[in-house]
Write a protein that holds these residues in place. Structure first.
Motif, PDB file in Angstrom:
ATOM      1  N   LYS A  29       0.840  -1.351  -0.082  1.00 37.23           N
ATOM      2  CA  LYS A  29       0.056  -0.182  -0.037  1.00 37.23           C
ATOM      3  C   LYS A  29       0.788   1.440   0.149  1.00 37.23           C
ATOM      4  CE  LYS A  29      -3.877   2.366   2.752  1.00 37.23           C
ATOM      5  NZ  LYS A  29      -4.713   2.303   3.660  1.00 37.23           N
ATOM      6  N   GLU A  30       1.937   1.164   0.672  1.00 34.04           N
ATOM      7  CA  GLU A  30       2.739   2.378   0.841  1.00 34.04           C
ATOM      8  C   GLU A  30       3.588   2.833  -0.403  1.00 34.04           C
ATOM      9  OE1 GLU A  30       5.245   1.653   4.397  1.00 34.04           O
ATOM     10  OE2 GLU A  30       3.685   2.150   5.731  1.00 34.04           O
ATOM     11  N   ALA A  31       4.061   1.540  -1.075  1.00 30.18           N
ATOM     12  CA  ALA A  31       4.816   1.601  -2.351  1.00 30.18           C
ATOM     13  C   ALA A  31       3.814   2.141  -3.313  1.00 30.18           C
ATOM     14  CB  ALA A  31       5.451   0.465  -2.704  1.00 30.18           C
ATOM     15  N   CYS A  32       2.531   1.606  -3.370  1.00 30.04           N
ATOM     16  CA  CYS A  32       1.470   2.061  -4.411  1.00 30.04           C
ATOM     17  C   CYS A  32       1.057   3.667  -4.228  1.00 30.04           C
ATOM     18  CB  CYS A  32       0.257   1.310  -4.281  1.00 30.04           C
ATOM     19  SG  CYS A  32       0.386  -0.429  -5.052  1.00 30.04           S
ATOM     20  N   LEU A  33       1.001   3.929  -2.831  1.00 27.69           N
ATOM     21  CA  LEU A  33       0.782   5.312  -2.505  1.00 27.69           C
ATOM     22  C   LEU A  33       1.927   6.290  -3.282  1.00 27.69           C
ATOM     23  CD1 LEU A  33      -1.295   5.232   0.525  1.00 27.69           C
ATOM     24  CD2 LEU A  33      -2.065   5.636  -1.754  1.00 27.69           C
ATOM     25  N   ASN A  34       3.175   5.790  -2.890  1.00 30.65           N
ATOM     26  CA  ASN A  34       4.472   6.449  -3.274  1.00 30.65           C
ATOM     27  C   ASN A  34       4.570   6.297  -4.981  1.00 30.65           C
ATOM     28  OD1 ASN A  34       6.991   7.447  -3.640  1.00 30.65           O
ATOM     29  ND2 ASN A  34       8.187   5.977  -2.504  1.00 30.65           N
ATOM     30  N   GLN A  36       1.843   6.563  -6.671  1.00 28.31           N
ATOM     31  CA  GLN A  36       0.812   7.377  -7.217  1.00 28.31           C
ATOM     32  C   GLN A  36       1.149   8.890  -7.060  1.00 28.31           C
ATOM     33  OE1 GLN A  36      -3.600   6.382  -6.314  1.00 28.31           O
ATOM     34  NE2 GLN A  36      -3.066   8.247  -4.878  1.00 28.31           N
ATOM     35  N   ASN A  37       1.595   9.244  -5.945  1.00 29.23           N
ATOM     36  CA  ASN A  37       1.911  10.523  -5.382  1.00 29.23           C
ATOM     37  C   ASN A  37       3.146  11.117  -5.842  1.00 29.23           C
ATOM     38  OD1 ASN A  37      -0.662  10.454  -4.096  1.00 29.23           O
ATOM     39  ND2 ASN A  37       0.127   9.897  -2.134  1.00 29.23           N
ATOM     40  N   VAL A  43      -2.276   2.986  -9.783  1.00 27.47           N
ATOM     41  CA  VAL A  43      -2.214   2.111  -8.958  1.00 27.47           C
ATOM     42  C   VAL A  43      -2.952   0.896  -9.715  1.00 27.47           C
ATOM     43  CG1 VAL A  43      -2.848   1.017  -6.720  1.00 27.47           C
ATOM     44  CG2 VAL A  43      -1.863   3.494  -6.875  1.00 27.47           C
ATOM     45  N   ASN A  44      -4.013   1.385 -10.317  1.00 29.68           N
ATOM     46  CA  ASN A  44      -4.910   0.063 -10.860  1.00 29.68           C
ATOM     47  C   ASN A  44      -3.997  -0.654 -12.233  1.00 29.68           C
ATOM     48  OD1 ASN A  44      -7.244  -0.062  -9.321  1.00 29.68           O
ATOM     49  ND2 ASN A  44      -7.959   1.834 -10.317  1.00 29.68           N
TER      50      ASN A  44
END
Length: 154
Positions: A29-34, A36-37, A43-44
């Motif tokens: 989750k943290e890597a995905c948000l990284n 994305q942001n 992410v999808n």
């Protein structure tokens, strides 16, 4: 899709369930948000690519534009809605905020359906060494995140 590649497991429901389970891992989750942001990654798309890697499937690099274009219908709406939800968080009653999160999840699921649609129309083939997550992270300049995504498997 290549006729030699079975597609009965490549459904929106199986991608969605994979995504929920994979994204539930804190490090993912943290890597995905990284991604994305900080790298403007989707992410999808990352989750769909990881899902294909887990199935040991790939597509020719010439089909990347089609895969990226599959995001077009929902990407702008999703980005704008996500930003509006974040800005409104402190001003919304909790129940309305939860409703907005549910709506965002519906948009996410629609985006995954669009990705599945293109997956069924491109040429997929089996591969010994999965590489789609690596390729995507490299395109975004986020190679260090690929290490995280690749070490976590379902």
């Amino acid at each position: 899709m290549n006729n030699n590649t079975p597609n009965n497991n490549l459904t929106i429901e199986s991608l969605w369930q994979f995504s929920l389970q994979y994204y539930s891992m804190r490090e993912i989750k943290e890597a995905c948000l990284n991604l994305q942001n900080h790298f403007h990654g989707n992410v999808n798309l990352l989750l769909a690519l990881k899902w294909l890697d887990e199935h040991r499937l790939t597509f020719p690099s010439s089909q990347w534009p089609q895969v990226i274009q599959s995001l077009g219908r929902t990407e702008a709406l999703l980005l704008h809605f996500r930003e509006l939800r974040r800005k409104s968080k402190q001003h919304l009653p909790e129940s309305l905020y939860r409703d907005s999160l549910q709506f965002e999840l519906q948009l996410e699921r629609q985006q995954q359906a669009d990705i599945i649609d293109i997956i069924h129309r491109i040429e997929l083939s089996k591969v010994e060494a999965p590489h789609l997550v690596d390729d995507y992270c490299h395109q975004l300049g986020a190679e260090h995140l690929a290490v995280i995504f690749n070490k976590q498997r379902l």
